[in-house]
Design a protein around this motif. Structure first.
Motif, mmCIF file in Angstrom:
data_model
loop_
_atom_site.group_PDB
_atom_site.id
_atom_site.type_symbol
_atom_site.label_atom_id
_atom_site.label_comp_id
_atom_site.label_asym_id
_atom_site.label_seq_id
_atom_site.Cartn_x
_atom_site.Cartn_y
_atom_site.Cartn_z
ATOM 1 N N THR A 1 0.874 -1.180 0.000
ATOM 2 C CA THR A 1 0.000 0.000 0.000
ATOM 3 C C THR A 1 0.910 1.229 0.000
ATOM 4 O O THR A 1 2.115 1.093 0.279
ATOM 5 C CB THR A 1 -0.859 0.053 1.287
ATOM 6 O OG1 THR A 1 0.039 0.074 2.407
ATOM 7 C CG2 THR A 1 -1.812 -1.115 1.395
ATOM 8 N N THR B 1 -0.472 -8.148 8.984
ATOM 9 C CA THR B 1 -1.630 -8.069 9.886
ATOM 10 C C THR B 1 -2.000 -9.513 10.220
ATOM 11 O O THR B 1 -1.312 -10.456 9.807
ATOM 12 C CB THR B 1 -2.854 -7.377 9.230
ATOM 13 O OG1 THR B 1 -3.378 -8.252 8.210
ATOM 14 C CG2 THR B 1 -2.493 -6.040 8.609
ATOM 15 N N SER C 1 -5.379 -6.255 2.064
ATOM 16 C CA SER C 1 -5.557 -5.436 0.861
ATOM 17 C C SER C 1 -4.430 -5.675 -0.131
ATOM 18 O O SER C 1 -4.667 -5.851 -1.331
ATOM 19 C CB SER C 1 -5.612 -3.946 1.235
ATOM 20 O OG SER C 1 -6.749 -3.705 2.029
ATOM 21 N N THR D 1 -5.358 -18.524 2.044
ATOM 22 C CA THR D 1 -6.623 -18.958 1.439
ATOM 23 C C THR D 1 -6.639 -18.908 -0.091
ATOM 24 O O THR D 1 -5.830 -18.224 -0.715
ATOM 25 C CB THR D 1 -7.827 -18.104 1.941
ATOM 26 O OG1 THR D 1 -7.896 -16.882 1.187
ATOM 27 C CG2 THR D 1 -7.747 -17.801 3.421
HETATM 28 P P1 NAD Z 1 -5.365 -3.869 5.211
HETATM 29 O O1 NAD Z 1 -4.512 -4.745 4.394
HETATM 30 O O2 NAD Z 1 -6.467 -3.118 4.518
HETATM 31 O O3 NAD Z 1 -4.415 -2.846 5.986
HETATM 32 C C1 NAD Z 1 -4.957 -1.717 6.642
HETATM 33 C C2 NAD Z 1 -3.875 -0.613 6.721
HETATM 34 O O4 NAD Z 1 -2.872 -1.024 7.655
HETATM 35 C C3 NAD Z 1 -3.155 -0.391 5.395
HETATM 36 O O5 NAD Z 1 -2.925 0.974 5.250
HETATM 37 C C4 NAD Z 1 -1.843 -1.142 5.586
HETATM 38 O O6 NAD Z 1 -0.804 -0.620 4.784
HETATM 39 C C5 NAD Z 1 -1.588 -0.906 7.063
HETATM 40 N N1 NAD Z 1 -0.735 -1.927 7.684
HETATM 41 C C6 NAD Z 1 -0.770 -3.266 7.505
HETATM 42 N N2 NAD Z 1 0.161 -3.857 8.253
HETATM 43 C C7 NAD Z 1 0.807 -2.903 8.925
HETATM 44 C C8 NAD Z 1 1.873 -2.899 9.863
HETATM 45 N N3 NAD Z 1 2.442 -4.025 10.295
HETATM 46 N N4 NAD Z 1 2.286 -1.710 10.347
HETATM 47 C C9 NAD Z 1 1.701 -0.556 9.958
HETATM 48 N N5 NAD Z 1 0.673 -0.485 9.096
HETATM 49 C C10 NAD Z 1 0.239 -1.646 8.572
HETATM 50 O O7 NAD Z 1 -6.035 -4.639 6.436
HETATM 51 P P2 NAD Z 1 -6.424 -6.168 6.658
HETATM 52 O O8 NAD Z 1 -7.403 -6.159 7.758
HETATM 53 O O9 NAD Z 1 -5.228 -7.010 6.772
HETATM 54 O O10 NAD Z 1 -7.131 -6.603 5.316
HETATM 55 C C11 NAD Z 1 -8.485 -6.355 5.054
HETATM 56 C C12 NAD Z 1 -8.845 -6.800 3.660
HETATM 57 O O11 NAD Z 1 -8.416 -8.128 3.452
HETATM 58 C C13 NAD Z 1 -10.344 -6.776 3.398
HETATM 59 O O12 NAD Z 1 -10.579 -6.258 2.112
HETATM 60 C C14 NAD Z 1 -10.746 -8.236 3.462
HETATM 61 O O13 NAD Z 1 -11.869 -8.518 2.683
HETATM 62 C C15 NAD Z 1 -9.498 -8.909 2.949
HETATM 63 N N6 NAD Z 1 -9.352 -10.289 3.449
HETATM 64 C C16 NAD Z 1 -9.364 -11.286 2.525
HETATM 65 C C17 NAD Z 1 -9.219 -12.597 2.929
HETATM 66 C C18 NAD Z 1 -9.198 -13.692 1.907
HETATM 67 O O14 NAD Z 1 -9.035 -14.854 2.268
HETATM 68 N N7 NAD Z 1 -9.322 -13.373 0.630
HETATM 69 C C19 NAD Z 1 -9.064 -12.919 4.295
HETATM 70 C C20 NAD Z 1 -9.054 -11.880 5.208
HETATM 71 C C21 NAD Z 1 -9.199 -10.552 4.782
#
Ligand code: NAD
Length: 353
Positions: free
Chosen positions: A40, A118, A96, A125
């Motif tokens: 990102t 995260t 994301s 998956t």
């Molecule tokens: P995200 O990836 O949207 O991250 C949120 C924010 O946190 C971003 O700005 C990112 O750059 C920042 N960030 C991430 N890790 C960081 C770190 N260690 N330090 C500082 N900043 C950090 O958040 P998320 O909750 O991981 O992902 C959500 C998305 O993932 C949703 O769209 C969801 O639908 C999808 N998802 C998909 C699956 C799947 O199996 N396809 C499973 C779970 C989630």
């Protein structure tokens, strides 16, 4: 012991602290010669660090990953991938960023290495959700499963404490539903219980001290187990509700999971006694749903959908959409019961089981 079916998925996991050191070996093992690194905008500097680490195996960086995997962003990233003659992907970030890598792999089946930062679990998956013209569609295919996942706890240290709690509860929700899913099985039961236990031990420690490395290690371990539960287990009413609420009211992913989980679990508890027994052990609490609520609240996370901006008159709409196309659930869906889950989640009530 009941009859069961278990399907394992072919992915390689390298787990630990400092494991990014193995990136070169893992890239070589997959035969990648020109890796496109994805991040990102917020995590661009971590991407640049990986470019340096990859040296001549780096093709370039695309730092435009964003929420909900919009097809327009994938088109752009695909253009960069092709212009740079890349032959593999290294994604560093949360769901994301991982989603963008999966969307590229869906089109060209390119190999992916993922470094999750995260606890959301997408890295394990075969699920890919994409958004186009405001509509999110989800599919499952082995094409998008990352070949290699490098869990390096060092990259999770910067995840802010409240986000760590909501992301951790997002992971826990995968394990909770795997325990009472239609295709529950003994191996996933073990992983789910251990995953919940590890995260429930780690999250309060991380809330107090986000730099506690031992707790970060425990949380990442729990997140991996919970991710396997999402990958090879089933989901039920909780995930359906989060999908409906997120899509209908544009609510944030991890926060919505955090708020809904205690109430969805309360509804299902009477029909999921084995799952509740495992969750009592995993949370060291007689009231697992309340324990999840308390970890969220004491960690500074929102515990009410109204605080995320959901309007009260959206409750009936959410009930209607949920019942129009329900997922399998251990307890049959009763309209009043589903309304009560959403109302309690909207108001932020503390559950009593
Ligand atoms: P995200 O990836 O949207 O991250 C949120 C924010 O946190 C971003 O700005 C990112 O750059 C920042 N960030 C991430 N890790 C960081 C770190 N260690 N330090 C500082 N900043 C950090 O958040 P998320 O909750 O991981 O992902 C959500 C998305 O993932 C949703 O769209 C969801 O639908 C999808 N998802 C998909 C699956 C799947 O199996 N396809 C499973 C779970 C989630």
């Amino acid at each position: 012991m009941r009859d069961f079916v278990y399907t394992g998925l072919p992915s390689r996991v390298v787990f630990g602290s400092g494991t990014v050191e193995k990136l070169g070996e893992e890239v070589a093992a997959l035969g990648i010669n020109r890796a496109l690194v994805l991040t990102t905008p917020e995590q661009e500097s971590q991407g640049e660090e990986l470019l340096e680490r990859l040296g001549e195996k780096a093709a370039g960086l695309f730092s435009g990953a964003t929420m909900h995997t919009p097809v327009a962003v994938t088109d752009k990233a695909m253009g960069v991938f092709e212009n740079l003659s890349a032959d593999g992907i290294v994604s560093i970030g949360g769901g994301s960023t991982i989603g963008l890598g999966k969307a590229i792999a869906l089109r060209n089946d390119t190999p992916q290495i993922v470094i999750p930062t995260t606890y959301a679990g997408s890295e394990m998956t075969t699920i890919i959700g994409q958004t186009e013209n405001g509509k999110k569609t989800t599919q499952k295919t082995l094409k998008v499963l990352p070949e290699t996942v490098i869990y390096d706890v060092d990259y999770t240290m910067s995840l802010p404490s409240v986000m760590s709690v909501t992301s951790g509860l997002n992971a826990i929700a995968h394990a909770v539903e795997a325990l009472y899913a239609e295709n529950a099985n003994p191996l996933l039961n073990i992983m789910a219980e251990q995953g919940v236990a590890a995260l429930m031990k780690a999250l309060p420690v991380i809330s107090n001290d986000p730099l506690d490395r031992a707790a970060r290690m425990e949380a990442a371990y729990g997140a991996w187990l919970c991710a396997v539960c999402l990958a090879t287990g089933g989901v039920a009413l909780h995930h359906k509700l989060c999908h409906v609420l997120g899509g209908s009211f544009n609510l944030p992913h991890a926060e919505t999971h955090t708020i809904v989980l205690p109430h969805a679990l309360s509804y299902n508890a009477p029909a999921a006694s084995d799952a509740m027994t495992a969750l009592r052990r995993a949370t060291s609490s007689e009231m697992p749903a309340a324990a999840f609520f308390d970890v969220a609240k004491s960690g500074g996370a929102s515990t009410a959908l109204r605080d995320l901006g959901m309007p009260e008159d959206g409750i009936d709409r959410a009930v209607e959409i949920t019942l129009a196309d329900p997922y399998w659930n251990p307890r049959p869906l009763e309209e009043d019961g589903v309304r009560e889950i959403i109302r309690a989640a909207w108001a932020g009530d503390r559950p009593t089981c």
